[in-house]
Design a protein around this motif. Sequence first.
Motif, PDB file in Angstrom:
ATOM      1  N   ASP A 182       0.837  -1.197   0.000  1.00 39.56           N
ATOM      2  CA  ASP A 182       0.000   0.000   0.000  1.00 39.56           C
ATOM      3  C   ASP A 182       0.876   1.252   0.000  1.00 39.56           C
ATOM      4  O   ASP A 182       2.106   1.164  -0.031  1.00 39.56           O
ATOM      5  N   THR A 183       0.260   2.413   0.037  1.00 40.97           N
ATOM      6  CA  THR A 183       1.004   3.673  -0.054  1.00 40.97           C
ATOM      7  C   THR A 183       1.917   3.913   1.143  1.00 40.97           C
ATOM      8  O   THR A 183       2.815   4.734   1.064  1.00 40.97           O
ATOM      9  N   PHE A 184       1.703   3.202   2.235  1.00 39.81           N
ATOM     10  CA  PHE A 184       2.546   3.348   3.421  1.00 39.81           C
ATOM     11  C   PHE A 184       3.681   2.328   3.450  1.00 39.81           C
ATOM     12  O   PHE A 184       4.518   2.353   4.344  1.00 39.81           O
ATOM     13  N   GLY A 185       3.668   1.386   2.514  1.00 44.04           N
ATOM     14  CA  GLY A 185       4.688   0.346   2.480  1.00 44.04           C
ATOM     15  C   GLY A 185       4.293  -0.919   3.208  1.00 44.04           C
ATOM     16  O   GLY A 185       5.103  -1.825   3.373  1.00 44.04           O
ATOM     17  N   ASN A 186       3.046  -1.003   3.664  1.00 42.16           N
ATOM     18  CA  ASN A 186       2.568  -2.214   4.317  1.00 42.16           C
ATOM     19  C   ASN A 186       2.388  -3.314   3.279  1.00 42.16           C
ATOM     20  O   ASN A 186       1.885  -3.074   2.191  1.00 42.16           O
ATOM     21  N   CYS A 187       2.792  -4.527   3.620  1.00 39.77           N
ATOM     22  CA  CYS A 187       2.707  -5.670   2.711  1.00 39.77           C
ATOM     23  C   CYS A 187       1.387  -6.395   2.928  1.00 39.77           C
ATOM     24  O   CYS A 187       1.198  -7.067   3.945  1.00 39.77           O
ATOM     25  N   LYS A 188       0.475  -6.272   1.979  1.00 40.05           N
ATOM     26  CA  LYS A 188      -0.829  -6.914   2.058  1.00 40.05           C
ATOM     27  C   LYS A 188      -0.695  -8.327   1.501  1.00 40.05           C
ATOM     28  O   LYS A 188      -0.247  -8.524   0.378  1.00 40.05           O
ATOM     29  N   LEU A 189      -1.108  -9.315   2.293  1.00 41.11           N
ATOM     30  CA  LEU A 189      -0.982 -10.712   1.912  1.00 41.11           C
ATOM     31  C   LEU A 189      -2.322 -11.274   1.447  1.00 41.11           C
ATOM     32  O   LEU A 189      -3.378 -10.727   1.761  1.00 41.11           O
ATOM     33  N   ALA A 190      -2.285 -12.369   0.725  1.00 44.10           N
ATOM     34  CA  ALA A 190      -3.500 -12.983   0.196  1.00 44.10           C
ATOM     35  C   ALA A 190      -4.340 -13.633   1.286  1.00 44.10           C
ATOM     36  O   ALA A 190      -5.541 -13.780   1.145  1.00 44.10           O
ATOM     37  N   GLY A 191      -3.735 -14.023   2.399  1.00 41.14           N
ATOM     38  CA  GLY A 191      -4.444 -14.737   3.444  1.00 41.14           C
ATOM     39  C   GLY A 191      -5.283 -13.847   4.343  1.00 41.14           C
ATOM     40  O   GLY A 191      -5.043 -12.644   4.464  1.00 41.14           O
ATOM     41  N   LEU A 192      -6.256 -14.462   4.971  1.00 43.41           N
ATOM     42  CA  LEU A 192      -7.117 -13.798   5.945  1.00 43.41           C
ATOM     43  C   LEU A 192      -6.809 -14.324   7.343  1.00 43.41           C
ATOM     44  O   LEU A 192      -6.181 -15.378   7.495  1.00 43.41           O
ATOM     45  N   ARG A 193      -7.266 -13.599   8.363  1.00 41.11           N
ATOM     46  CA  ARG A 193      -7.042 -14.028   9.746  1.00 41.11           C
ATOM     47  C   ARG A 193      -7.540 -15.459   9.949  1.00 41.11           C
ATOM     48  O   ARG A 193      -6.867 -16.277  10.570  1.00 41.11           O
ATOM     49  N   ALA A 194      -8.710 -15.783   9.419  1.00 45.24           N
ATOM     50  CA  ALA A 194      -9.280 -17.122   9.583  1.00 45.24           C
ATOM     51  C   ALA A 194      -8.361 -18.195   9.000  1.00 45.24           C
ATOM     52  O   ALA A 194      -8.255 -19.293   9.550  1.00 45.24           O
ATOM     53  N   ASP A 195      -7.685 -17.888   7.892  1.00 40.68           N
ATOM     54  CA  ASP A 195      -6.745 -18.840   7.287  1.00 40.68           C
ATOM     55  C   ASP A 195      -5.600 -19.140   8.248  1.00 40.68           C
ATOM     56  O   ASP A 195      -5.215 -20.294   8.438  1.00 40.68           O
ATOM     57  N   LEU A 196      -5.043 -18.090   8.839  1.00 40.12           N
ATOM     58  CA  LEU A 196      -3.925 -18.259   9.769  1.00 40.12           C
ATOM     59  C   LEU A 196      -4.375 -19.020  11.008  1.00 40.12           C
ATOM     60  O   LEU A 196      -3.720 -19.966  11.444  1.00 40.12           O
ATOM     61  N   GLU A 197      -5.505 -18.613  11.574  1.00 41.72           N
ATOM     62  CA  GLU A 197      -5.972 -19.256  12.802  1.00 41.72           C
ATOM     63  C   GLU A 197      -6.375 -20.712  12.569  1.00 41.72           C
ATOM     64  O   GLU A 197      -6.260 -21.526  13.484  1.00 41.72           O
ATOM     65  N   ALA A 198      -6.798 -21.043  11.369  1.00 41.41           N
ATOM     66  CA  ALA A 198      -7.135 -22.435  11.057  1.00 41.41           C
ATOM     67  C   ALA A 198      -5.902 -23.328  11.120  1.00 41.41           C
ATOM     68  O   ALA A 198      -5.996 -24.515  11.436  1.00 41.41           O
ATOM     69  N   SER A 199      -4.736 -22.753  10.841  1.00 42.63           N
ATOM     70  CA  SER A 199      -3.523 -23.574  10.841  1.00 42.63           C
ATOM     71  C   SER A 199      -2.718 -23.486  12.134  1.00 42.63           C
ATOM     72  O   SER A 199      -2.031 -24.443  12.485  1.00 42.63           O
ATOM     73  N   VAL A 200      -2.799 -22.368  12.862  1.00 51.03           N
ATOM     74  CA  VAL A 200      -1.960 -22.224  14.064  1.00 51.03           C
ATOM     75  C   VAL A 200      -2.739 -21.936  15.339  1.00 51.03           C
ATOM     76  O   VAL A 200      -2.146 -21.874  16.403  1.00 51.03           O
ATOM     77  N   GLY A 201      -4.031 -21.725  15.251  1.00 49.74           N
ATOM     78  CA  GLY A 201      -4.818 -21.445  16.443  1.00 49.74           C
ATOM     79  C   GLY A 201      -5.050 -19.953  16.637  1.00 49.74           C
ATOM     80  O   GLY A 201      -4.625 -19.138  15.819  1.00 49.74           O
ATOM     81  N   PRO A 202      -5.732 -19.587  17.724  1.00 48.92           N
ATOM     82  CA  PRO A 202      -6.098 -18.184  17.968  1.00 48.92           C
ATOM     83  C   PRO A 202      -4.880 -17.258  18.056  1.00 48.92           C
ATOM     84  O   PRO A 202      -3.857 -17.622  18.622  1.00 48.92           O
ATOM     85  N   MET A 203      -5.023 -16.087  17.482  1.00 50.96           N
ATOM     86  CA  MET A 203      -3.955 -15.092  17.520  1.00 50.96           C
ATOM     87  C   MET A 203      -4.284 -14.059  18.600  1.00 50.96           C
ATOM     88  O   MET A 203      -5.401 -13.575  18.677  1.00 50.96           O
ATOM     89  N   ARG A 204      -3.285 -13.740  19.410  1.00 51.01           N
ATOM     90  CA  ARG A 204      -3.431 -12.744  20.473  1.00 51.01           C
ATOM     91  C   ARG A 204      -2.245 -11.793  20.393  1.00 51.01           C
ATOM     92  O   ARG A 204      -1.153 -12.204  19.994  1.00 51.01           O
ATOM     93  N   PRO A 205      -2.445 -10.525  20.776  1.00 49.25           N
ATOM     94  CA  PRO A 205      -1.335  -9.561  20.722  1.00 49.25           C
ATOM     95  C   PRO A 205      -0.093 -10.091  21.428  1.00 49.25           C
ATOM     96  O   PRO A 205      -0.179 -10.678  22.506  1.00 49.25           O
ATOM     97  N   GLY A 206       1.048  -9.921  20.771  1.00 51.63           N
ATOM     98  CA  GLY A 206       2.327 -10.341  21.319  1.00 51.63           C
ATOM     99  C   GLY A 206       2.750 -11.741  20.929  1.00 51.63           C
ATOM    100  O   GLY A 206       3.909 -12.105  21.122  1.00 51.63           O
ATOM    101  N   ARG A 207       1.835 -12.529  20.381  1.00 54.75           N
ATOM    102  CA  ARG A 207       2.209 -13.893  19.967  1.00 54.75           C
ATOM    103  C   ARG A 207       3.255 -13.811  18.865  1.00 54.75           C
ATOM    104  O   ARG A 207       3.127 -13.048  17.915  1.00 54.75           O
ATOM    105  N   ALA A 208       4.294 -14.599  18.980  1.00 55.52           N
ATOM    106  CA  ALA A 208       5.358 -14.604  17.976  1.00 55.52           C
ATOM    107  C   ALA A 208       4.899 -15.351  16.732  1.00 55.52           C
ATOM    108  O   ALA A 208       4.246 -16.389  16.815  1.00 55.52           O
ATOM    109  N   VAL A 209       5.238 -14.777  15.587  1.00 58.67           N
ATOM    110  CA  VAL A 209       4.909 -15.363  14.289  1.00 58.67           C
ATOM    111  C   VAL A 209       6.196 -15.397  13.473  1.00 58.67           C
ATOM    112  O   VAL A 209       6.923 -14.414  13.423  1.00 58.67           O
ATOM    113  N   ARG A 210       6.479 -16.537  12.838  1.00 61.03           N
ATOM    114  CA  ARG A 210       7.654 -16.631  11.963  1.00 61.03           C
ATOM    115  C   ARG A 210       7.226 -16.404  10.521  1.00 61.03           C
ATOM    116  O   ARG A 210       6.278 -17.024  10.043  1.00 61.03           O
TER     117      ARG A 210
END
Length: 80
Positions: free
Chosen positions: A7-35
């Motif tokens: 986007d115009t700020f340099g943020n990298c927009k990915l094809a995936g949605l939150r539900a896609d990520l949570e389906a594979s790794v479980g609930p996301m909470r602030p501070g959780r490490a992501v590789r």
Amino acid sequence: GRLVYLDTFGNCKLAGLRADLEASVGPMRPGRAVRVEPDGGAEREMAWADTFGDVPVGTPILYVDSYDRLTIAVNQGSRE
């Protein structure tokens, strides 16, 4: 997820949605490490955040934008 666009700020927009990520790794909470491992790049760990205020300035984060799209950004980073 695949990079869809920067986007115009340099943020990298990915094809995936939150539900896609949570389906594979479980609930996301602030501070959780992501590789994140970009094609051809080194693996990097960053925090999941609900807001930019969840992390110090200059820190990379993975968050969900207003369209529920996974996004990688740097707190107060710039595309320039």
